[in-house]
Design a protein around this motif. Structure first.
Motif, short mmCIF file in Angstrom:
data_model
loop_
_atom_site.label_atom_id
_atom_site.label_comp_id
_atom_site.label_asym_id
_atom_site.label_seq_id
_atom_site.Cartn_x
_atom_site.Cartn_y
_atom_site.Cartn_z
N TYR A 260 0.55 -1.13 0.04
CA TYR A 260 -0.33 0.13 -0.17
C TYR A 260 0.65 1.11 0.01
N VAL A 261 2.02 1.22 0.47
CA VAL A 261 2.69 2.28 0.27
C VAL A 261 3.30 2.64 -0.63
N MET A 262 4.20 1.82 -1.97
CA MET A 262 4.20 1.59 -3.22
C MET A 262 2.77 2.54 -3.46
N THR A 263 1.87 1.60 -3.23
CA THR A 263 0.96 2.49 -4.40
C THR A 263 0.42 4.00 -3.61
N ALA A 264 0.85 3.77 -3.06
CA ALA A 264 0.59 5.78 -2.52
C ALA A 264 1.75 6.52 -3.41
N ARG A 265 3.04 6.44 -3.12
CA ARG A 265 3.72 6.63 -3.95
C ARG A 265 3.31 6.91 -5.22
N MET A 266 2.91 5.69 -5.74
CA MET A 266 2.39 5.66 -7.60
C MET A 266 1.16 6.45 -7.84
N LYS A 267 0.44 7.38 -6.56
CA LYS A 267 -0.61 7.94 -6.70
C LYS A 267 -0.01 9.41 -7.29
N GLY A 268 1.50 9.67 -6.57
CA GLY A 268 2.28 11.51 -6.11
C GLY A 268 1.82 11.65 -5.08
N ARG A 272 6.25 12.50 2.73
CA ARG A 272 5.59 12.96 4.29
C ARG A 272 4.26 12.89 4.19
N GLN A 273 3.53 12.97 3.39
CA GLN A 273 2.02 12.59 2.98
C GLN A 273 1.86 11.20 2.96
N VAL A 274 3.23 9.95 2.44
CA VAL A 274 2.72 8.51 2.23
C VAL A 274 3.65 7.95 4.07
N LEU A 275 4.18 8.92 4.97
CA LEU A 275 4.93 8.61 5.97
C LEU A 275 3.73 8.82 7.25
N TYR A 276 3.32 9.86 7.17
CA TYR A 276 2.48 10.11 8.49
C TYR A 276 1.12 9.81 8.16
N GLY A 277 0.56 9.89 6.85
CA GLY A 277 -0.79 10.07 6.59
C GLY A 277 -0.98 8.95 6.21
N HIS A 278 -0.30 7.44 5.95
CA HIS A 278 -0.76 6.18 6.32
C HIS A 278 -0.05 5.50 6.71
N VAL A 279 2.07 5.49 6.45
CA VAL A 279 2.24 4.98 7.87
C VAL A 279 2.09 5.02 8.72
N PHE A 280 2.35 5.71 9.79
CA PHE A 280 1.81 6.46 10.67
C PHE A 280 1.29 5.64 11.65
N ARG A 281 -0.04 5.49 10.99
CA ARG A 281 -1.37 5.18 12.19
C ARG A 281 -1.02 3.55 12.21
N ASN A 282 -0.75 2.65 11.17
CA ASN A 282 -0.21 1.17 11.01
C ASN A 282 1.24 0.95 12.02
N ALA A 283 1.98 1.44 12.04
CA ALA A 283 2.57 1.08 12.71
C ALA A 283 3.33 1.83 14.13
N MET A 284 2.14 2.58 14.06
CA MET A 284 2.32 3.07 15.82
C MET A 284 1.27 2.15 16.96
#
Length: 368
Positions: A260-268, A272-284
């Motif tokens: 899902y991280v790769m998909t988010a990056r492919m969407k442009g 920072r948006q990928v890290l704190y908008g998607h990864v942060f919630r799951n990693a925490m």
């Protein structure tokens, strides 16, 4: 969610009861006890003073003994030569004249109403003793947890983003060394270096506040408070800082490599948006899961040696001294409070899961 909370609250009852039963059973087989300690003092075998017992000086009890009245049949070691009536009075004072099941039932009933009784040897209510120690334990536990998380989480994220770089390597080396150094040893080093040892005398040797605390202004009180806490907090945060940093890094690395991280990056999306908008919630999620253990450990048992070294009179030291002194009233009361708080904090941690990631549903035990 309401049904889950109610179910967890109901499960606390048998859990807490089981903890108390096991501890009570262990204490029954433990050598020594408050009665044995009184007898030892009367015979000059205990150099430490024990104050008063039930409002009567131990010296008065000694005057009641009779070397000629004892028949040597007492179950207490060292009681030979003491008046059996005096031994019976001691048992009545401590409640040992009742069967064990009656004592346990009465204790649990009192604890349900938060009536913890009176300390055996300090002639004070157990609640008053605990309240007196709370400022130290709250200060150490709360600030240590906040400081370690405030530093460890950003550092762990940075290490994950720059995995394999020079920054990651040298910070990992520092963290591993910090984790390997025992907190109490580092505390002694800090005292020698900064608290009147062979080098500088910058921080106080002990206590939570200065003797002139009441005469200080509000700003001066705040500065004095943190002045006393600086060295204990540094010593306490050492190992917690290392553990939380590496845990944060590993959690973020695991999430960053997912699809899902790769998909988010492919969407442009930006990094920072990928890290704190998607990864942060799951990693925490795992970090949050470790919060109750970190908080409770720092709040009570984790600070015992630090309290001892820095002359801070907190709950950890109170519990340890009660165990060593066979002050069972304090031992059982602190155990009950610690266990209850741990169960409540674990419930709060589970509820925080749903706040961080609304997809988690504890009712159905699955992620929607």
């Amino acid at each position: 969610m309401a049904a889950y909370i109610i179910r967890r609250l109901l499960l606390m009852i048998p859990t807490l009861l089981g903890i108390m039963i096991v501890t009570f059973a262990v204490v029954q087989f433990a050598p020594g006890g408050p009665v044995d300690r009184i007898i030892a003092e009367l015979r000059g075998m205990d150099a430490g003073g024990m104050g008063r017992l039930g409002g009567t000086d131990t010296g008065d009890f000694a005057a009641q003994t009779s070397d000629e009245g004892g028949d040597g049949s007492s179950v207490y070691r060292g009681a030979q030569g003491l008046d059996p009536e005096f031994i019976a009075e001691l048992e009545r004072q401590f409640g040992f004249d009742k069967p064990w099941y009656e004592r346990f039932g009465l204790m649990i009933w009192n604890y349900v109403t938060f009536d913890f009784g009176e300390s055996y040897f300090q002639d004070r209510e157990v609640v008053d003793l605990i309240v007196d120690k709370l400022p130290v334990s709250i200060s150490l536990g709360l600030w240590m947890t906040l400081i370690s998380y405030a530093i460890s989480i950003p550092l762990g994220i940075r290490k994950a983003v720059r995995d394999g770089s020079k920054f990651d390597v040298w910070t990992s080396a520092v963290i591993i060394v910090a984790y390997a150094v025992p907190g109490f040893l580092f505390a002694i080093f800090l005292i020698v270096l900064f608290a009147g040892g062979s080098f500088w005398s910058i921080f106080p040797l002990g206590g939570l506040t200065s003797e002139n605390w009441d005469q200080l202004s509000l700003g001066e009180k705040i500065l004095d408070y943190f002045w006393h806490l600086t060295l204990p907090l540094i010593a306490l945060s050492l190992s917690a800082f290392a553990t939380t940093t590496l845990l944060t890094k590993n959690c973020f690395l695991e999430e960053i490599r997912k699809q899902y991280v790769m998909t988010a990056r492919m969407k442009g999306l930006t990094e920072r948006q990928v890290l704190y908008g998607h990864v942060f919630r799951n990693a925490m999620l795992i970090i949050i899961a470790g919060f109750p253990a970190a908080f409770i450990g720092a709040f009570f048992t984790g600070s015992l040696l630090i309290e001892w070294i820095f002359n801070l009179d907190g709950l950890g030291l109170l519990g340890f001294q009660a165990i060593m002194g066979r002050d069972y009233a304090v031992v059982f009361a602190t155990l009950y409070i610690f266990s209850l708080m741990a169960l409540v904090v674990n419930l709060i941690s589970d509820l925080t899961y749903t706040w961080v990631d609304p997809r988690i549903d504890f009712e159905s035990r699955e992620v929607r």
